[in-house]
Design a protein around this motif. Structure first.
Motif, PDB file in Angstrom:
ATOM      1  N   GLU A  33     -22.814  31.589  -9.702  1.00  0.00           N
ATOM      2  CA  GLU A  33     -21.680  32.326 -10.271  1.00  0.00           C
ATOM      3  C   GLU A  33     -21.786  32.409 -11.789  1.00  0.00           C
ATOM      4  N   GLY A  34     -22.211  31.300 -12.388  1.00  0.00           N
ATOM      5  CA  GLY A  34     -22.393  31.317 -13.833  1.00  0.00           C
ATOM      6  C   GLY A  34     -23.424  32.347 -14.257  1.00  0.00           C
ATOM      7  N   ALA A  35     -24.506  32.466 -13.482  1.00  0.00           N
ATOM      8  CA  ALA A  35     -25.497  33.500 -13.776  1.00  0.00           C
ATOM      9  C   ALA A  35     -24.903  34.886 -13.583  1.00  0.00           C
ATOM     10  N   GLY A  36     -23.992  35.007 -12.601  1.00  0.00           N
ATOM     11  CA  GLY A  36     -23.360  36.298 -12.360  1.00  0.00           C
ATOM     12  C   GLY A  36     -22.459  36.739 -13.492  1.00  0.00           C
ATOM     13  N   LEU A  37     -21.969  35.785 -14.298  1.00  0.00           N
ATOM     14  CA  LEU A  37     -21.133  36.142 -15.447  1.00  0.00           C
ATOM     15  C   LEU A  37     -21.890  36.965 -16.472  1.00  0.00           C
ATOM     16  N   LEU A  38     -23.221  36.847 -16.462  1.00  0.00           N
ATOM     17  CA  LEU A  38     -24.022  37.606 -17.416  1.00  0.00           C
ATOM     18  C   LEU A  38     -23.946  39.101 -17.150  1.00  0.00           C
ATOM     19  N   GLY A  39     -23.553  39.479 -15.940  1.00  0.00           N
ATOM     20  CA  GLY A  39     -23.447  40.897 -15.601  1.00  0.00           C
ATOM     21  C   GLY A  39     -22.061  41.454 -15.817  1.00  0.00           C
ATOM     22  N   CYS A  40     -21.407  41.027 -16.885  1.00  0.00           N
ATOM     23  CA  CYS A  40     -20.054  41.501 -17.207  1.00  0.00           C
ATOM     24  C   CYS A  40     -19.088  41.225 -16.057  1.00  0.00           C
ATOM     25  N   TYR A  41     -19.211  40.066 -15.461  1.00  0.00           N
ATOM     26  CA  TYR A  41     -18.344  39.591 -14.381  1.00  0.00           C
ATOM     27  C   TYR A  41     -18.583  40.306 -13.057  1.00  0.00           C
ATOM     28  N   VAL A  42     -19.291  41.412 -13.051  1.00  0.00           N
ATOM     29  CA  VAL A  42     -19.565  42.112 -11.803  1.00  0.00           C
ATOM     30  C   VAL A  42     -20.442  41.252 -10.895  1.00  0.00           C
ATOM     31  N   GLY A  43     -21.377  40.528 -11.507  1.00  0.00           N
ATOM     32  CA  GLY A  43     -22.259  39.678 -10.729  1.00  0.00           C
ATOM     33  C   GLY A  43     -21.546  38.573  -9.985  1.00  0.00           C
ATOM     34  N   VAL A  44     -20.375  38.131 -10.483  1.00  0.00           N
ATOM     35  CA  VAL A  44     -19.614  37.096  -9.804  1.00  0.00           C
ATOM     36  C   VAL A  44     -19.181  37.575  -8.425  1.00  0.00           C
ATOM     37  N   VAL A  86     -17.353  14.017   9.635  1.00  0.00           N
ATOM     38  CA  VAL A  86     -18.239  15.146   9.342  1.00  0.00           C
ATOM     39  C   VAL A  86     -18.376  15.338   7.840  1.00  0.00           C
ATOM     40  N   VAL A  87     -17.235  15.297   7.136  1.00  0.00           N
ATOM     41  CA  VAL A  87     -17.270  15.458   5.681  1.00  0.00           C
ATOM     42  C   VAL A  87     -18.004  14.297   5.028  1.00  0.00           C
ATOM     43  N   ALA A  88     -17.764  13.078   5.514  1.00  0.00           N
ATOM     44  CA  ALA A  88     -18.404  11.905   4.915  1.00  0.00           C
ATOM     45  C   ALA A  88     -19.917  11.930   5.119  1.00  0.00           C
ATOM     46  N   ARG A  89     -20.356  12.340   6.296  1.00  0.00           N
ATOM     47  CA  ARG A  89     -21.801  12.359   6.568  1.00  0.00           C
ATOM     48  C   ARG A  89     -22.508  13.477   5.808  1.00  0.00           C
ATOM     49  N   ARG A  90     -21.783  14.534   5.511  1.00  0.00           N
ATOM     50  CA  ARG A  90     -22.405  15.708   4.903  1.00  0.00           C
ATOM     51  C   ARG A  90     -21.926  15.933   3.473  1.00  0.00           C
ATOM     52  N   TRP A  91     -21.493  14.868   2.820  1.00  0.00           N
ATOM     53  CA  TRP A  91     -20.963  15.029   1.466  1.00  0.00           C
ATOM     54  C   TRP A  91     -22.040  15.529   0.506  1.00  0.00           C
ATOM     55  N   TRP A  92     -23.278  15.061   0.683  1.00  0.00           N
ATOM     56  CA  TRP A  92     -24.328  15.492  -0.235  1.00  0.00           C
ATOM     57  C   TRP A  92     -24.643  16.977  -0.087  1.00  0.00           C
ATOM     58  N   PRO A  93     -24.865  17.515   1.126  1.00  0.00           N
ATOM     59  CA  PRO A  93     -25.069  18.964   1.222  1.00  0.00           C
ATOM     60  C   PRO A  93     -23.867  19.764   0.735  1.00  0.00           C
ATOM     61  N   LEU A  94     -22.655  19.279   0.982  1.00  0.00           N
ATOM     62  CA  LEU A  94     -21.465  19.990   0.511  1.00  0.00           C
ATOM     63  C   LEU A  94     -21.419  20.022  -1.013  1.00  0.00           C
ATOM     64  N   LEU A  95     -21.654  18.870  -1.627  1.00  0.00           N
ATOM     65  CA  LEU A  95     -21.614  18.823  -3.086  1.00  0.00           C
ATOM     66  C   LEU A  95     -22.779  19.586  -3.698  1.00  0.00           C
ATOM     67  N   GLY A  96     -23.973  19.436  -3.110  1.00  0.00           N
ATOM     68  CA  GLY A  96     -25.128  20.143  -3.643  1.00  0.00           C
ATOM     69  C   GLY A  96     -24.983  21.651  -3.553  1.00  0.00           C
ATOM     70  N   SER A  97     -24.508  22.137  -2.408  1.00  0.00           N
ATOM     71  CA  SER A  97     -24.323  23.585  -2.263  1.00  0.00           C
ATOM     72  C   SER A  97     -23.211  24.090  -3.172  1.00  0.00           C
ATOM     73  N   PHE A  98     -22.182  23.271  -3.376  1.00  0.00           N
ATOM     74  CA  PHE A  98     -21.100  23.642  -4.303  1.00  0.00           C
ATOM     75  C   PHE A  98     -21.652  23.855  -5.708  1.00  0.00           C
ATOM     76  N   VAL A  99     -22.475  22.927  -6.176  1.00  0.00           N
ATOM     77  CA  VAL A  99     -23.054  23.044  -7.513  1.00  0.00           C
ATOM     78  C   VAL A  99     -23.965  24.262  -7.605  1.00  0.00           C
ATOM     79  N   LEU A 100     -24.782  24.485  -6.575  1.00  0.00           N
ATOM     80  CA  LEU A 100     -25.694  25.627  -6.603  1.00  0.00           C
ATOM     81  C   LEU A 100     -24.932  26.953  -6.644  1.00  0.00           C
ATOM     82  N   VAL A 101     -23.849  27.034  -5.874  1.00  0.00           N
ATOM     83  CA  VAL A 101     -23.060  28.271  -5.875  1.00  0.00           C
ATOM     84  C   VAL A 101     -22.410  28.481  -7.238  1.00  0.00           C
ATOM     85  N   LYS A 102     -21.900  27.415  -7.849  1.00  0.00           N
ATOM     86  CA  LYS A 102     -21.291  27.551  -9.160  1.00  0.00           C
ATOM     87  C   LYS A 102     -22.319  27.973 -10.208  1.00  0.00           C
ATOM     88  N   LEU A 103     -23.542  27.464 -10.089  1.00  0.00           N
ATOM     89  CA  LEU A 103     -24.600  27.902 -11.003  1.00  0.00           C
ATOM     90  C   LEU A 103     -24.908  29.382 -10.803  1.00  0.00           C
TER      91      LEU A 103
END
Length: 222
Positions: free
Chosen positions: A87-98, A68-85
């Motif tokens: 979160e990075g945008a949420g840092l602009l709100g004095c960490y409250v946005g995180v 399951v992980v091997a077949r879906r590695w791309w959606p897992l990695l892509g969603s991981f990057v999108l969520v981290k981005l």
């Protein structure tokens, strides 16, 4: 994706005093933070598949979960990057946005593992599930993070204390051992809690338990 980052509580790599080149140490530290986070995503996806198979009356072998992980590695990695981005945008709100982002995207990895969504669809699906129970989800996510941090710190305390007593230059293997022990125990706990939160949201909002019970009855009748 953001709850319970045990690695931050167990630094096993120390920069020697007077070092003028932080580049290699910074790269190692980045890897030391990213690798457990990616591992958490993969474990949560695999456990999500396992638990849903249990609910349907069958056991999923280890090879199937790895598949399951091997077949879906791309959606897992892509969603991981999108969520981290996000979160990075949420840092602009004095960490409250995180914290706002954290509550919205907690169940992304189980969604990919169970439902096979792509990265963008997984994020949209996560928002649809969590916005109806936003504050309970936020509270559970914060509680999971606190418990994971406390547990990780407790597991690493003894090796860190001994290493400090004998000197970090000679005691770095103990630091590494404490960090690995904390990761091995805490990471599956956080992943399992994330999967249970995802299933709870689906049971409360979509009647997942009723659907699974009906599926089992139909399978037995065939």
């Amino acid at each position: 994706y953001v709850i319970g980052d045990p690695s931050t509580a167990n630094p096993a790599i120390f920069t020697e005093p007077g070092s003028s080149d932080p580049g290699p140490d910074g790269l190692v530290g980045l890897m030391y933070t990213v690798i457990p986070a990616v591992a958490l995503v993969c474990v949560a996806a695999a456990l999500g598949h396992l638990v849903t198979q249990w609910a349907m009356g069958r056991d999923a072998p280890a090879g199937e979960m790895l598949g399951v992980v091997a077949r879906r590695w791309w959606p897992l990695l892509g969603s991981f990057v999108l969520v981290k981005l996000a979160e990075g945008a949420g840092l602009l709100g004095c960490y409250v946005g995180v914290f706002f982002v954290m509550a919205l995207f907690v169940p992304v990895a189980p969604i990919v593992g169970v439902e096979g969504c792509g990265p963008f669809e997984a994020l949209r699906r996560s928002v649809r599930l969590t916005r109806a129970r936003y504050f309970p989800t936020l509270g559970i996510a914060l509680l999971m993070g606190i418990v994971a941090t406390l547990l990780s710190t407790a597991l690493a305390a003894l090796p860190q204390g001994v290493a400090g007593w004998i000197g970090y230059q000679d005691g770095w293997p103990l630091l590494a051992l404490g960090s690995i022990l904390a990761e091995v125990i805490v990471l599956p706990f956080v992943a399992a809690a994330t999967v249970l939160l995802y299933l709870d949201l689906r049971v409360r909002l979509e009647g997942l338990d009723i659907d699974m019970a009906a599926t089992r009855v139909l399978d037995r009748a065939r």
